[in-house]
Motif scaffolding. Structure first.
Motif, short mmCIF file in Angstrom:
data_model
loop_
_atom_site.label_atom_id
_atom_site.label_comp_id
_atom_site.label_asym_id
_atom_site.label_seq_id
_atom_site.Cartn_x
_atom_site.Cartn_y
_atom_site.Cartn_z
N GLU A 143 0.82 -1.22 0.00
CA GLU A 143 0.00 0.00 0.00
C GLU A 143 0.85 1.26 0.00
O GLU A 143 0.37 2.34 -0.38
N ARG A 144 2.10 1.15 0.44
CA ARG A 144 2.99 2.32 0.44
C ARG A 144 4.13 2.13 -0.56
O ARG A 144 5.18 2.73 -0.42
N THR A 145 3.90 1.31 -1.56
CA THR A 145 4.90 1.05 -2.60
C THR A 145 4.38 1.57 -3.94
O THR A 145 3.28 1.21 -4.36
N VAL A 146 5.16 2.43 -4.57
CA VAL A 146 4.82 2.96 -5.89
C VAL A 146 5.83 2.41 -6.88
O VAL A 146 7.04 2.63 -6.74
N LEU A 147 5.37 1.69 -7.88
CA LEU A 147 6.24 1.06 -8.87
C LEU A 147 6.49 2.03 -10.02
O LEU A 147 5.55 2.66 -10.53
N SER A 148 7.75 2.15 -10.40
CA SER A 148 8.14 3.11 -11.43
C SER A 148 9.08 2.44 -12.41
O SER A 148 9.94 1.65 -12.03
N GLY A 149 8.95 2.77 -13.69
CA GLY A 149 9.85 2.22 -14.69
C GLY A 149 10.10 3.21 -15.80
O GLY A 149 9.25 4.06 -16.09
N ARG A 150 11.28 3.09 -16.41
CA ARG A 150 11.63 3.92 -17.56
C ARG A 150 12.06 3.00 -18.70
O ARG A 150 12.90 2.13 -18.51
N SER A 151 11.45 3.20 -19.87
CA SER A 151 11.81 2.44 -21.06
C SER A 151 11.72 0.93 -20.77
O SER A 151 10.65 0.45 -20.41
N LEU A 152 12.81 0.19 -20.88
CA LEU A 152 12.76 -1.26 -20.60
C LEU A 152 12.13 -1.53 -19.24
O LEU A 152 11.35 -2.46 -19.08
N GLY A 153 12.45 -0.70 -18.24
CA GLY A 153 11.97 -0.92 -16.89
C GLY A 153 10.47 -0.80 -16.72
O GLY A 153 9.91 -1.26 -15.71
N THR A 154 9.77 -0.19 -17.71
CA THR A 154 8.31 -0.12 -17.58
C THR A 154 7.70 -1.51 -17.62
O THR A 154 6.71 -1.78 -16.94
N GLY A 155 8.29 -2.40 -18.41
CA GLY A 155 7.79 -3.77 -18.45
C GLY A 155 7.97 -4.49 -17.14
O GLY A 155 7.15 -5.33 -16.75
N VAL A 156 9.05 -4.16 -16.42
CA VAL A 156 9.29 -4.75 -15.10
C VAL A 156 8.27 -4.21 -14.10
O VAL A 156 7.70 -4.96 -13.30
N ALA A 157 8.04 -2.89 -14.14
CA ALA A 157 7.07 -2.29 -13.23
C ALA A 157 5.68 -2.87 -13.43
O ALA A 157 4.96 -3.17 -12.46
N VAL A 158 5.27 -3.05 -14.68
CA VAL A 158 3.95 -3.62 -14.96
C VAL A 158 3.85 -5.05 -14.44
O VAL A 158 2.84 -5.44 -13.84
#
Length: 271
Positions: A143-158
């Motif tokens: 509940e206090r975790t916000v997932l963030s990704g950039r470029s390749l990392g967006t697939g990891v965040a999802v």
């Protein structure tokens, strides 16, 4: 010497082209990871007094992490970087989020920076899960975790959101899937069959009911802005913001601190 009939010549030519095409497909299948994961290397061991640490993985492997703990009760942004970056490059971004009252956790990918191994989709997911597990052990719930990704990392965040690890998601320069990116770059190859690491955010998006913020440069020549818009429309609760004049590598930097401030406000519960 007897002359070849036109039909036989055509058959030989088609056979040679077929062999060449199969050879190109095979080369792409076996070489694709070297293209997908350029894997920058850290020139020196990471400074442990700035929030860097080692995280043990199964099988005796490890990756480096950067952790700036959140103030009491505040969210922590868990960030996954792009394929041309490394953990050391995330220090400034983490410092800005920390200045806005957020925690920050970034995890290196196997084979990147000073972390040993070879990057793969499964290996990156395993490193991400291990980093999130450590965060849970330190008392930070999803509940206090916000997932963030950039470029390749967006697939990891999802993927981490699909596994229930966060309450919000921030995607900078996202793509629908690696196979789709391959089809844009190499439209003459069957990339949907050849892709070994898929990072298929397109398929996962409709099932994610979390608030999602998508930021994409309007002049992105690597991942077209229309791809970011289409992916954003697949999430049930997403806001898509485009940055005029920004490309792929400068989308957060193009407008100075404005975009990171926007991400910080979203991570703190804003819309």
């Amino acid at each position: 010497m007897p002359r070849l009939r036109p039909r036989r010549m055509l058959l030989i030519l088609c056979s040679l082209l077929a062999i060449l095409y199969v050879g190109v497909c095979a080369a792409m299948f076996f070489l694709q990871r070297s293209l997908l994961y350029p894997a920058p290397k850290a020139p020196i061991p990471l400074p442990r007094n700035q929030g860097f640490d080692e995280l043990a993985l199964e099988g005796g492997a490890y990756v480096d992490i950067l952790h700036l703990p959140a103030p009491e009760g505040a969210p922590t942004v868990v960030h996954f970087h792009g394929n041309g970056e490394q953990l050391l490059d995330q220090l400034d971004l983490g410092a800005v989020f920390h200045q806005h009252g957020l925690g920050f956790l970034a995890v290196e990918y196997p084979g990147y920076g000073a972390s040993p191994g070879q990057p793969t989709e499964a290996g990156i997911y395993a490193a991400a899960e291990a980093a999130l597990a450590r965060l849970r052990q330190q008392g930070v719930p999803p509940e206090r975790t916000v997932l963030s990704g950039r470029s390749l990392g967006t697939g990891v965040a999802v993927e981490m959101a699909r596994r229930g690890h966060g309450s919000r998601v921030m995607l900078v320069s996202p793509y629908t899937s690696i196979a789709d990116i391959g089809a844009l770059m190499l439209p003459f190859l069957p990339t949907s069959w050849l892709a070994r690491d898929r990072f298929d955010s397109w398929a996962k998006a409709p099932a994610l009911s979390l608030p999602v913020l998508v930021i994409h440069g309007e002049e992105d020549t690597l991942i077209p802005v229309d791809m970011g818009r289409r992916l954003g429309a697949r999430f049930p609760h997403a806001t898509v913001e485009t940055v005029p004049g920004a490309g792929h590598n400068d989308v957060l930097e193009r407008s100075g601190p404005e975009r990171v401030r926007r991400m910080a406000a979203f991570a703190l519960g804003g819309r």
